[in-house]
Design an enzyme around this catalytic site. Sequence first.
Site, PDB file in Angstrom:
ATOM      1  N   LYS A   1     -25.429 -41.382 -59.000  1.00  0.00           N
ATOM      2  CA  LYS A   1     -24.024 -41.764 -58.871  1.00  0.00           C
ATOM      3  C   LYS A   1     -23.565 -41.725 -57.411  1.00  0.00           C
ATOM      4  O   LYS A   1     -22.771 -42.565 -56.976  1.00  0.00           O
ATOM      5  CB  LYS A   1     -23.149 -40.862 -59.742  1.00  0.00           C
TER       6      LYS A   1
ATOM      7  N   TYR B   1     -28.815 -37.316 -62.245  1.00  0.00           N
ATOM      8  CA  TYR B   1     -27.683 -38.198 -62.568  1.00  0.00           C
ATOM      9  C   TYR B   1     -26.702 -38.226 -61.405  1.00  0.00           C
ATOM     10  O   TYR B   1     -26.209 -39.294 -61.008  1.00  0.00           O
ATOM     11  CB  TYR B   1     -27.005 -37.695 -63.837  1.00  0.00           C
TER      12      TYR B   1
ATOM     13  N   SER C   1     -18.994 -39.959 -61.803  1.00  0.00           N
ATOM     14  CA  SER C   1     -18.840 -38.729 -62.578  1.00  0.00           C
ATOM     15  C   SER C   1     -18.504 -37.590 -61.632  1.00  0.00           C
ATOM     16  O   SER C   1     -18.938 -37.577 -60.475  1.00  0.00           O
ATOM     17  CB  SER C   1     -20.138 -38.411 -63.328  1.00  0.00           C
ATOM     18  N   SER C   2     -17.766 -36.618 -62.133  1.00  0.00           N
ATOM     19  CA  SER C   2     -17.411 -35.470 -61.302  1.00  0.00           C
ATOM     20  C   SER C   2     -18.606 -34.590 -60.978  1.00  0.00           C
ATOM     21  O   SER C   2     -18.512 -33.700 -60.122  1.00  0.00           O
ATOM     22  CB  SER C   2     -16.327 -34.633 -61.996  1.00  0.00           C
ATOM     23  N   CYS C   3     -19.749 -34.830 -61.608  1.00  0.00           N
ATOM     24  CA  CYS C   3     -20.938 -34.029 -61.305  1.00  0.00           C
ATOM     25  C   CYS C   3     -21.518 -34.369 -59.934  1.00  0.00           C
ATOM     26  O   CYS C   3     -22.468 -33.720 -59.481  1.00  0.00           O
ATOM     27  CB  CYS C   3     -22.003 -34.200 -62.378  1.00  0.00           C
TER      28      CYS C   3
ATOM     29  N   HIS D   1     -22.598 -34.782 -74.856  1.00  0.00           N
ATOM     30  CA  HIS D   1     -21.860 -33.848 -74.015  1.00  0.00           C
ATOM     31  C   HIS D   1     -21.231 -32.740 -74.866  1.00  0.00           C
ATOM     32  O   HIS D   1     -21.236 -32.810 -76.093  1.00  0.00           O
ATOM     33  CB  HIS D   1     -20.782 -34.589 -73.234  1.00  0.00           C
TER      34      HIS D   1
END
Length: 310
Positions: free
Chosen positions: A141, A137, A108-110, A180
């Site tokens: 990742k 999260y 994920s881009s987070c 989301h």
Amino acid sequence: MNKSAKIFVAGHRGMVGSAIVRSLQAKGYTNLITATRDQLDLLDQKAVYAFLENERPEYIFIAAAKVGGIHANNTYRADFIFQNLSIESNLIHGAHLAGIQKLMFLGSSCIYPRECPQPIKESYLLTGPLEPTNEMYAVAKIAGIKLCDAHNQQYGRQYVSVMPTNLYGLNDNYDLNNSHVLPALIHKAHKAKLAGDKTFSVWGSGKPMREFLFADDLADACTFLMESDYSGSLLNIGTGVDQTIRELAETVLEVVGFQGELEFDSSKPDGTPRKLLDVSALHALGWKAQTSLKDGIAVSYKDFQARYPN
């Protein structure tokens, strides 16, 4: 990839996993392996190791994860880090133990720092503090990326990590308690339209910038990379275009057909101020997203209506 190659898609019932299955089937792959949660608990290390040893797929796509929006990430912090660490470690190390050479881990881009320079390059990983609301999260990742890298370096595996931007599409989660932003907006806008509401309120200021990618485009990118035998480092997947939450909300309201006024609740958190991925490396490989945001939202709204009938 041979069309009869055995391919395991972990998380095939989710939005991303189901899109990968559709993409593979559309490209003529006929030997896909899937397992429901009842058939295989990905939190159960022993069961995952046994499954992979028995099935011995040639390729694995890891789309399984515990996911949610800002509220869910910030409320169930222990669940998010523990379950995601467990799922990815069981699958990645289990794949190695079973002798499986090729695997794709979807993150994920987070994972990138909250105050990241824009657009976000893959090299910005671990260069600053994370966004607190989804830190658990993101940490999980990041650990998955490093687990893939470690297996590549120590054992010569070809375990690739790809980082999608914000996703939406068919089979999305529209639960207002843990979805989301985009699916939540679709659900809320639909309810507001049916109720005949005069106003529509959105969390935050409406100023944060977000990039959105249709899940079937992500799946196409994933199959493209696997077919291309990509073995490089961490790779971003996105559109390279972003918009404000206000602009996103306006597009959703237009597609849904809500006629009232748009308002913003500034007492609620905005999250990361901007998150646009640099996708120049992916473009250089020959892949670009094809679905416009408005077209993708229209498809998603039809999917929502089919799954949540009035």
